[in-house]
Design an enzyme around this catalytic site. Sequence first.
Site, PDB file in Angstrom:
ATOM      1  N   ASP A 177       0.755  -0.777   0.142  1.00  0.00           N
ATOM      2  CA  ASP A 177      -0.254  -0.087  -0.242  1.00  0.00           C
ATOM      3  C   ASP A 177       1.108   1.036  -0.076  1.00  0.00           C
ATOM      4  O   ASP A 177       1.687   1.401   0.228  1.00  0.00           O
ATOM      5  CB  ASP A 177      -0.874   0.091   0.993  1.00  0.00           C
ATOM      6  CG  ASP A 177      -1.509   1.458   1.158  1.00  0.00           C
ATOM      7  OD1 ASP A 177      -1.481   2.143   0.829  1.00  0.00           O
ATOM      8  OD2 ASP A 177      -3.265   0.686   1.417  1.00  0.00           O
ATOM      9  N   HIS A 178       1.076   1.698  -1.552  1.00  0.00           N
ATOM     10  CA  HIS A 178       2.060   2.861  -0.972  1.00  0.00           C
ATOM     11  C   HIS A 178       2.107   4.181  -0.137  1.00  0.00           C
ATOM     12  O   HIS A 178       3.156   4.779   0.000  1.00  0.00           O
ATOM     13  CB  HIS A 178       2.859   3.020  -2.477  1.00  0.00           C
ATOM     14  CG  HIS A 178       0.974   4.124  -3.098  1.00  0.00           C
ATOM     15  ND1 HIS A 178       0.878   3.354  -4.228  1.00  0.00           N
ATOM     16  CD2 HIS A 178       1.860   5.334  -3.771  1.00  0.00           C
ATOM     17  CE1 HIS A 178      -0.201   4.341  -4.395  1.00  0.00           C
ATOM     18  NE2 HIS A 178       0.295   5.574  -4.292  1.00  0.00           N
ATOM     19  N   LYS A 182       4.801   6.468   2.278  1.00  0.00           N
ATOM     20  CA  LYS A 182       4.973   7.838   1.974  1.00  0.00           C
ATOM     21  C   LYS A 182       5.088   8.984   3.669  1.00  0.00           C
ATOM     22  O   LYS A 182       4.945   8.021   4.786  1.00  0.00           O
ATOM     23  CB  LYS A 182       4.024   8.864   1.830  1.00  0.00           C
ATOM     24  CG  LYS A 182       3.405   8.692   0.897  1.00  0.00           C
ATOM     25  CD  LYS A 182       2.105   9.205  -0.077  1.00  0.00           C
ATOM     26  CE  LYS A 182       0.947   8.764  -0.706  1.00  0.00           C
ATOM     27  NZ  LYS A 182       2.060   9.236  -2.285  1.00  0.00           N
ATOM     28  N   ASP A 235     -10.915   1.340  -5.076  1.00  0.00           N
ATOM     29  CA  ASP A 235      -9.457   1.393  -4.992  1.00  0.00           C
ATOM     30  C   ASP A 235      -9.049   2.471  -4.315  1.00  0.00           C
ATOM     31  O   ASP A 235      -7.636   3.014  -3.942  1.00  0.00           O
ATOM     32  CB  ASP A 235      -9.664   2.947  -6.823  1.00  0.00           C
ATOM     33  CG  ASP A 235      -8.136   2.924  -7.291  1.00  0.00           C
ATOM     34  OD1 ASP A 235      -7.818   1.765  -7.908  1.00  0.00           O
ATOM     35  OD2 ASP A 235      -8.463   4.212  -7.563  1.00  0.00           O
ATOM     36  N   HIS A 240      -5.451   2.675   0.534  1.00  0.00           N
ATOM     37  CA  HIS A 240      -5.400   3.763   1.861  1.00  0.00           C
ATOM     38  C   HIS A 240      -5.862   4.484   2.305  1.00  0.00           C
ATOM     39  O   HIS A 240      -5.495   4.671   3.508  1.00  0.00           O
ATOM     40  CB  HIS A 240      -5.156   5.284  -0.025  1.00  0.00           C
ATOM     41  CG  HIS A 240      -4.868   4.182  -0.893  1.00  0.00           C
ATOM     42  ND1 HIS A 240      -3.655   3.546  -0.927  1.00  0.00           N
ATOM     43  CD2 HIS A 240      -5.005   4.352  -2.073  1.00  0.00           C
ATOM     44  CE1 HIS A 240      -3.304   3.224  -2.178  1.00  0.00           C
ATOM     45  NE2 HIS A 240      -3.776   3.834  -3.192  1.00  0.00           N
TER      46      HIS A 240
HETATM   47  P1  NAD Z   1       1.164  -2.716 -17.323  1.00  0.00           P
HETATM   48  O1  NAD Z   1      -0.145  -2.328 -17.914  1.00  0.00           O
HETATM   49  O2  NAD Z   1       1.074  -1.372 -17.209  1.00  0.00           O
HETATM   50  O3  NAD Z   1       2.440  -3.365 -17.354  1.00  0.00           O
HETATM   51  C1  NAD Z   1       2.046  -4.847 -16.932  1.00  0.00           C
HETATM   52  C2  NAD Z   1       3.219  -5.407 -17.097  1.00  0.00           C
HETATM   53  O4  NAD Z   1       2.801  -7.087 -17.630  1.00  0.00           O
HETATM   54  C3  NAD Z   1       3.945  -5.693 -18.101  1.00  0.00           C
HETATM   55  O5  NAD Z   1       5.408  -5.432 -18.005  1.00  0.00           O
HETATM   56  C4  NAD Z   1       3.078  -6.471 -19.314  1.00  0.00           C
HETATM   57  O6  NAD Z   1       4.332  -7.148 -20.275  1.00  0.00           O
HETATM   58  C5  NAD Z   1       3.459  -8.180 -18.017  1.00  0.00           C
HETATM   59  N1  NAD Z   1       2.398  -8.812 -18.939  1.00  0.00           N
HETATM   60  C6  NAD Z   1       1.670  -8.520 -18.372  1.00  0.00           C
HETATM   61  N2  NAD Z   1       0.699  -9.776 -19.456  1.00  0.00           N
HETATM   62  C7  NAD Z   1       1.314 -10.705 -19.228  1.00  0.00           C
HETATM   63  C8  NAD Z   1       1.421 -12.856 -19.627  1.00  0.00           C
HETATM   64  N3  NAD Z   1       0.661 -12.626 -19.731  1.00  0.00           N
HETATM   65  N4  NAD Z   1       2.906 -13.137 -19.431  1.00  0.00           N
HETATM   66  C9  NAD Z   1       3.796 -11.947 -18.651  1.00  0.00           C
HETATM   67  N5  NAD Z   1       4.144 -10.736 -18.813  1.00  0.00           N
HETATM   68  C10 NAD Z   1       3.018 -10.250 -18.780  1.00  0.00           C
HETATM   69  O7  NAD Z   1       0.593  -1.653 -15.485  1.00  0.00           O
HETATM   70  P2  NAD Z   1       1.251  -1.376 -13.801  1.00  0.00           P
HETATM   71  O8  NAD Z   1       0.426  -0.088 -14.630  1.00  0.00           O
HETATM   72  O9  NAD Z   1       2.845  -1.507 -14.224  1.00  0.00           O
HETATM   73  O10 NAD Z   1      -0.078  -2.358 -13.201  1.00  0.00           O
HETATM   74  C11 NAD Z   1       0.985  -3.043 -12.711  1.00  0.00           C
HETATM   75  C12 NAD Z   1       0.651  -3.056 -10.770  1.00  0.00           C
HETATM   76  O11 NAD Z   1       1.156  -2.369 -10.648  1.00  0.00           O
HETATM   77  C13 NAD Z   1      -1.115  -3.682 -11.059  1.00  0.00           C
HETATM   78  O12 NAD Z   1      -1.340  -4.031  -9.950  1.00  0.00           O
HETATM   79  C14 NAD Z   1      -1.594  -1.911 -10.878  1.00  0.00           C
HETATM   80  O13 NAD Z   1      -2.476  -2.231 -10.092  1.00  0.00           O
HETATM   81  C15 NAD Z   1       0.044  -1.753  -9.255  1.00  0.00           C
HETATM   82  N6  NAD Z   1       0.298  -0.323 -10.062  1.00  0.00           N
HETATM   83  C16 NAD Z   1       0.191   0.365 -10.498  1.00  0.00           C
HETATM   84  C17 NAD Z   1       0.730   1.899 -10.504  1.00  0.00           C
HETATM   85  C18 NAD Z   1       1.422   2.749 -11.712  1.00  0.00           C
HETATM   86  O14 NAD Z   1       1.710   4.086 -11.340  1.00  0.00           O
HETATM   87  N7  NAD Z   1       1.207   2.527 -12.471  1.00  0.00           N
HETATM   88  C19 NAD Z   1       0.048   2.522  -9.258  1.00  0.00           C
HETATM   89  C20 NAD Z   1       0.115   1.189  -8.242  1.00  0.00           C
HETATM   90  C21 NAD Z   1      -0.514   0.182  -8.430  1.00  0.00           C
END
Ligand code: NAD
Length: 489
Positions: A177-178, A182, A235, A240
């Site tokens: 939980d980022h 903080k 969400d 959070h």
């Molecule tokens: P994204 O969609 O940008 O990235 C997904 C990644 O998973 C890619 O590297 C893709 O290649 C890989 N992937 C997808 N399907 C695959 C498969 N079948 N086999 C192997 N690899 C596969 O997602 P994201 O935004 O980086 O989010 C990732 C996680 O982090 C999620 O759980 C999201 O809720 C969480 N998160 C993201 C953020 C953010 O700022 N983006 C913030 C908080 C939490």
Amino acid sequence: RENPSSLILLFGATGDLAKRKLYPSLYNLFRKGNLSNRFAVVGVARRLKDDGEFRNWVRDSITTFGEKADNLEEFISHFYYQSHDVNDSESYKQLKELVDRLDHTYQLEGNRIFYLAMSPEFFGTVAEHLREDGLTNTNGFKRLVIEKPFGHDLASAIELNKRIRSAFKEDEVYRIDHYLGKEMVQNIEVIRFANAIFEPLWNNRYISNIQVTSSETLGVEERARYYDKSGAIRDMVQNHMLQIVSLLAMEPPIRLTTDEIRSEKVKVLRALRPVEGEAVHDYFVRGQYGEGIMNGSKVPAYRDEPNVPKDSNTETFVAGKFLIDNFRWAGVPFYIRTGKRMATKSTNIIVQFKDIPMNLYYKNGSTLNPNLLVIHVQPDEGITLHLNVKKTGEVLGTTPVKLNFSTKSIDGINTPEAYEKLLYDCLRGDATNFTHWDEVALSWRFVDNISEVWTNEQADFPNYAAGSMGPKAAEELLEKDGFFWWPVN
Ligand code: NAD
């Protein structure tokens, strides 16, 4: 003590999170000497070809989103890439060979961190494969870092937890939980438990209400497909907001250990008064943004965003009132609100103290402001204490003043990014700032009651303009208790 050696196996290595946060954070740890030289990162994804392409990717991430320094190339030489299909056992077997080889090359002592930064639908599958295909079979430590969301309701969270726990013990699971990474969220505990002027007042005798706001100016951006199924309560509130409330409300732990702190937080969640059925309308308000003007330009309504259904019933705003039924907090409302496309981007906590028994300085209808303690979480970091002092030159006049502390004003201190701290915690095996399963389960149980009512009733959306502070009903939620949302500054 030397920093522990570890392999970091990163699933979702080409994702947005990895690129914006994880590589720059790991590099910061390396720059500052907080990462042992005995480390290797294996990036797992589908998109790239080989180590070379991956290293370019990581370099690009750090030069774009992080701070570059001299030893960047040395850092990047620790990165390896494996193209991977999450459903295919063969993929994991190849991964195991690579991991075993790196374990030897970098003398990692079998220590492994598995970081799942990919779509949540794969969390369970990956965890199970890690065990079945032998990757968790190691002499060192093994830890699973798992991104949000952890399920979309209690039932799915239980299901996911079962699958994860088939491969990892509870104390090996690091649920991110980022917000807990903080600086000022971690500071809640210090402000409360290291100051004689707050802790004695931190209860229902002296505090009238607490307000937690986390507002965003952005709309749904590219996350509509996920967000429309989730909404603000899943969400933001389930994780959070409830985490912040539990830190504000917990009893002083007997020691600052992971178990003691978590158990105090769990007690708060257990004491939350459930809100069900008709009562949901009295305690919670939902909103969805319509079009509006932000920074001088027109922005579209949520329902007109790409990939959002025209009749979407999903909330982009929540305001709510929590009551904590224990000796310390009986009768003190904790108000929270969070939403997209609001007027300002800010996360802050306002503790409003009760009025003093009588106003000696009463003059022509004048009122004394209550004392407020404001904790600024982001983008500003700091605390402000609102006091009343004599109005210079007047006999009975008072005037409010603010005592301010801002971490930005400390020269040369650039507060570390949440992910940097959380990665460091995980490397050291400190799970305090991660969510325990009991917290996840209790939060979902609370939130499910509200979602259920909202899902079954079509809302009258949109009900707030983009660029405002939310629907009118969110103001009324406090007004009916005789309070109002304090402006942040
Ligand atoms: P994204 O969609 O940008 O990235 C997904 C990644 O998973 C890619 O590297 C893709 O290649 C890989 N992937 C997808 N399907 C695959 C498969 N079948 N086999 C192997 N690899 C596969 O997602 P994201 O935004 O980086 O989010 C990732 C996680 O982090 C999620 O759980 C999201 O809720 C969480 N998160 C993201 C953020 C953010 O700022 N983006 C913030 C908080 C939490």
